[in-house]
Design an enzyme around this catalytic site. Structure first.
Site, PDB file in Angstrom:
ATOM      1  CG  ASP A   7     -21.693 -34.071  18.008  1.00 42.41           C
ATOM      2  OD1 ASP A   7     -22.673 -34.292  17.269  1.00 42.41           O
ATOM      3  OD2 ASP A   7     -20.852 -34.943  18.299  1.00 42.41           O
ATOM      4  CD  GLU A  67     -22.947 -33.437  13.459  1.00 43.98           C
ATOM      5  OE1 GLU A  67     -21.981 -33.260  12.709  1.00 43.98           O
ATOM      6  OE2 GLU A  67     -22.982 -34.294  14.369  1.00 43.98           O
ATOM      7  CG  ASP A 139     -19.216 -37.136  21.403  1.00 41.97           C
ATOM      8  OD1 ASP A 139     -19.749 -37.413  20.321  1.00 41.97           O
ATOM      9  OD2 ASP A 139     -19.013 -37.974  22.291  1.00 41.97           O
TER      10      ASP A 139
END
Length: 168
Positions: A7, A67, A139
């Site tokens: 991420d 992502e 995260d």
């Protein structure tokens, strides 16, 4: 298969590693890489890259999932996020990993069931999907969700391939 989920973020990049055996998932590790906002941008990107290389060397994943970046109302923030994402992609690709890329709503829908899920819902689902995993932060939870999404896509593609081969 061992999957590294990522991420990306300039301030904090979450990472999570899972083992996927078909639809069976298990947690291996997770963490957050933080960069010092007082450092110049090139130094922050270098620190992010070096930390990611350390994670890849330590965890030895078979593949990675990242992502995608969402647009932001602040163009400067979006640009910095894009640069951090570029470093994440470079580290994974440079290590020879096959990389899956997923839109945030695809990740949220895949693990929570709705594309509009918030961070707390993602964290709650990690406790269900990866029981016993101690999360390093939100995260890291997001990164594990990206890895799980990739595992599901890989398993689905393999099942479709087997069905196609059986018909031939």
């Amino acid at each position: 298969m061992i999957i590294l989920g990522l991420d990306p973020g300039l301030g904090t990049t979450g990472w999570g590693v899972i083992r996927a055996d078909g639809n069976r998932l298990s947690h291996i590790a997770n963490g957050q890489i933080k960069t010092d906002p007082s450092m110049a941008l090139p130094r922050r990107l270098t620190a992010l890259y070096n930390a990611l290389i350390d994670v890849i060397r330590t965890e030895r994943p078979d593949g990675a999932a990242v992502e995608e970046v969402l647009g932001n109302t602040n163009a400067q923030s979006t640009l910095k996020l894009g640069q951090a994402r570029g470093v994440v992609l470079l580290a994974a690709a440079g290590a020879g990993l096959h990389i899956g890329e997923y839109h945030p709503s695809t990740v949220k829908k895949g693990v929570v069931g709705t594309g509009g899920a918030d961070k707390k819902q993602i964290q709650a689902m990690m406790a269900v999907l990866l029981p016993g995993a101690k999360l390093a932060g939100p995260d890291a939870a997001d990164a594990l969700a990206v890895a799980i999404t990739h595992a599901h896509h890989v398993a689905s593609a393999a099942a479709l391939s087997r069905r196609s081969e059986a018909r031939v």
